[in-house]
Design a protein around this motif. Sequence first.
Motif, short mmCIF file in Angstrom:
data_model
loop_
_atom_site.label_atom_id
_atom_site.label_comp_id
_atom_site.label_asym_id
_atom_site.label_seq_id
_atom_site.Cartn_x
_atom_site.Cartn_y
_atom_site.Cartn_z
N GLU A 4 0.83 -1.20 0.00
CA GLU A 4 0.00 0.00 0.00
C GLU A 4 0.86 1.25 0.00
O GLU A 4 0.61 2.19 -0.76
CB GLU A 4 -0.95 -0.01 1.19
CG GLU A 4 -2.00 1.07 1.11
CD GLU A 4 -3.17 0.84 2.05
OE1 GLU A 4 -3.74 1.84 2.48
OE2 GLU A 4 -3.51 -0.32 2.32
N ASN A 5 1.91 1.28 0.81
CA ASN A 5 2.80 2.44 0.85
C ASN A 5 3.53 2.63 -0.48
O ASN A 5 3.73 3.76 -0.93
CB ASN A 5 3.81 2.32 1.98
CG ASN A 5 3.17 2.52 3.34
OD1 ASN A 5 2.11 3.15 3.45
ND2 ASN A 5 3.78 1.98 4.36
N ILE A 8 1.02 4.14 -2.93
CA ILE A 8 0.81 5.56 -2.60
C ILE A 8 1.97 6.39 -3.14
O ILE A 8 1.77 7.42 -3.80
CB ILE A 8 0.64 5.76 -1.09
CG1 ILE A 8 -0.68 5.16 -0.62
CG2 ILE A 8 0.74 7.24 -0.72
CD1 ILE A 8 -0.81 5.05 0.89
N LEU A 34 -6.13 0.95 -9.53
CA LEU A 34 -6.40 1.22 -8.12
C LEU A 34 -7.72 0.60 -7.68
O LEU A 34 -7.81 0.03 -6.59
CB LEU A 34 -6.42 2.73 -7.86
CG LEU A 34 -5.08 3.44 -7.90
CD1 LEU A 34 -5.28 4.95 -7.80
CD2 LEU A 34 -4.17 2.93 -6.79
N GLU A 38 -8.22 -2.22 -4.77
CA GLU A 38 -9.13 -2.02 -3.64
C GLU A 38 -10.11 -3.17 -3.53
O GLU A 38 -10.37 -3.69 -2.45
CB GLU A 38 -9.85 -0.68 -3.79
CG GLU A 38 -10.63 -0.25 -2.56
CD GLU A 38 -12.05 -0.76 -2.55
OE1 GLU A 38 -12.57 -1.02 -1.46
OE2 GLU A 38 -12.64 -0.90 -3.63
N ARG A 42 -6.04 -5.33 -1.60
CA ARG A 42 -4.60 -5.07 -1.60
C ARG A 42 -4.30 -3.68 -1.04
O ARG A 42 -3.22 -3.44 -0.51
CB ARG A 42 -4.02 -5.18 -3.01
CG ARG A 42 -4.19 -6.51 -3.71
CD ARG A 42 -3.28 -7.61 -3.22
NE ARG A 42 -1.87 -7.31 -3.15
CZ ARG A 42 -0.96 -7.62 -4.06
NH1 ARG A 42 -1.32 -8.24 -5.15
NH2 ARG A 42 0.29 -7.32 -3.88
N ILE A 43 -5.27 -2.77 -1.22
CA ILE A 43 -5.19 -1.44 -0.59
C ILE A 43 -6.54 -1.18 0.07
O ILE A 43 -7.56 -1.73 -0.32
CB ILE A 43 -4.85 -0.31 -1.60
CG1 ILE A 43 -5.93 -0.17 -2.67
CG2 ILE A 43 -3.49 -0.52 -2.22
CD1 ILE A 43 -5.74 1.04 -3.59
N THR A 47 -7.55 4.57 1.29
CA THR A 47 -6.39 4.85 0.42
C THR A 47 -6.85 5.01 -1.02
O THR A 47 -6.43 5.93 -1.72
CB THR A 47 -5.34 3.74 0.53
OG1 THR A 47 -4.88 3.68 1.89
CG2 THR A 47 -4.17 3.97 -0.41
N TYR A 48 -7.71 4.10 -1.47
CA TYR A 48 -8.24 4.18 -2.83
C TYR A 48 -8.93 5.52 -3.06
O TYR A 48 -8.66 6.20 -4.05
CB TYR A 48 -9.22 3.03 -3.09
CG TYR A 48 -10.04 3.22 -4.34
CD1 TYR A 48 -9.47 3.14 -5.60
CD2 TYR A 48 -11.40 3.52 -4.25
CE1 TYR A 48 -10.23 3.34 -6.74
CE2 TYR A 48 -12.16 3.71 -5.39
CZ TYR A 48 -11.57 3.63 -6.63
OH TYR A 48 -12.32 3.83 -7.75
#
Length: 63
Positions: A4-5, A8, A34, A38, A42-43, A47-48
């Motif tokens: 995730e990082n 981003i 993305l 989501e 995975r994220i 975040t999405y």
Amino acid sequence: MSIENAIIERVETFVLHPVFAGSDRAVGLILNDLESLERCDRIGQATYRRLRELILRSPHVAS
């Protein structure tokens, strides 16, 4: 670094990079990726949403 990082960081770099300015196709592909990430958990959803808004507010989206 978590996935995730890493995502981003890459999206934020993309938004700032002038090479992609005005490229609706590139923006569309990244938004699709993305969304898929989501949906597969995975994220996170937050975040999405944050990255999606960042992209849609960027100068890369043609008027």
